[in-house]
Design a protein around this motif. Structure first.
Motif, short mmCIF file in Angstrom:
data_model
loop_
_atom_site.label_atom_id
_atom_site.label_comp_id
_atom_site.label_asym_id
_atom_site.label_seq_id
_atom_site.Cartn_x
_atom_site.Cartn_y
_atom_site.Cartn_z
N ASN A 18 0.83 -1.21 0.00
CA ASN A 18 0.00 0.00 0.00
C ASN A 18 0.86 1.25 0.00
O ASN A 18 0.59 2.21 -0.73
CB ASN A 18 -0.96 0.00 1.19
CG ASN A 18 -2.01 -1.07 1.06
OD1 ASN A 18 -2.51 -1.36 -0.02
ND2 ASN A 18 -2.33 -1.72 2.17
N SER A 21 2.66 1.61 -3.46
CA SER A 21 1.78 2.10 -4.52
C SER A 21 1.50 3.59 -4.37
O SER A 21 1.32 4.29 -5.37
CB SER A 21 0.48 1.29 -4.57
OG SER A 21 -0.29 1.50 -3.40
N GLU A 48 -2.51 0.89 -8.47
CA GLU A 48 -3.18 -0.37 -8.12
C GLU A 48 -2.46 -1.57 -8.73
O GLU A 48 -2.26 -2.59 -8.06
CB GLU A 48 -4.65 -0.35 -8.55
CG GLU A 48 -5.41 -1.62 -8.19
CD GLU A 48 -5.38 -1.96 -6.69
OE1 GLU A 48 -5.48 -3.16 -6.37
OE2 GLU A 48 -5.26 -1.06 -5.84
N ARG A 51 0.67 -2.09 -6.75
CA ARG A 51 0.35 -2.73 -5.46
C ARG A 51 0.18 -4.24 -5.65
O ARG A 51 0.74 -5.04 -4.90
CB ARG A 51 -0.92 -2.12 -4.87
CG ARG A 51 -1.22 -2.59 -3.46
CD ARG A 51 -2.49 -1.92 -2.93
NE ARG A 51 -3.69 -2.56 -3.41
CZ ARG A 51 -4.15 -3.72 -2.97
NH1 ARG A 51 -3.54 -4.38 -2.02
NH2 ARG A 51 -5.25 -4.25 -3.47
#
Length: 136
Positions: A18, A21, A48, A51
């Motif tokens: 997280n 990203s 995304e 991630r």
């Protein structure tokens, strides 16, 4: 953040998908051009997708972390350096690698991170049959 700080944040937090990203611009990308030869994606674009890429990497190397980071060339918006890792994969194999990479920053985010690595060492650690799985 400038390029140096972004690279240091990336390498210090690689095990946090997280956070990693969040360092990337909406059109930011990680490129590992040589992975094509072992059947892996060479370019991942957008926070995304990045991630998800990091999550997949952590499934292979659960305790991924970089041991050293050496910045060799830097400007405010670009940096080039090397970072290394030595960990055990989920399959119990040694993953020892030195990456060389160039990071391009734009508006405080990573626009591009292009990394190179030793494919033979990566294949030995990550593919079921090691280098035998590299297409001819």
């Amino acid at each position: 953040m400038n390029a140096r700080r972004l690279l240091l944040a990336y390498t210090a937090n690689i095990s946090d998908p997280n956070f990693i990203s969040s360092l990337f611009a909406e059109d930011g990308a990680i490129e590992l051009p040589y992975l094509e030869s072992i059947g892996l994606p060479t370019r991942t674009v957008g926070p995304e997708a990045i991630r998800e890429f990091i999550i997949g990497l952590l499934q292979v190397i659960p305790d991924l972390g970089f041991d050293t980071v050496d910045i060799m060339i830097e400007t405010e918006d670009q940096v080039f350096g090397e970072w290394s890792v030595e960990r055990t994969t989920a399959a119990g194999r040694l993953f020892s690698q030195t990456y060389a990479g160039r990071l391009v920053a734009e508006n405080g985010k990573i626009k591009l991170l292009r990394e190179s690595l030793d494919l033979v060492r990566a294949a030995r650690a990550m593919l079921p049959n090691g280098v035998a799985d590299i297409p001819a």
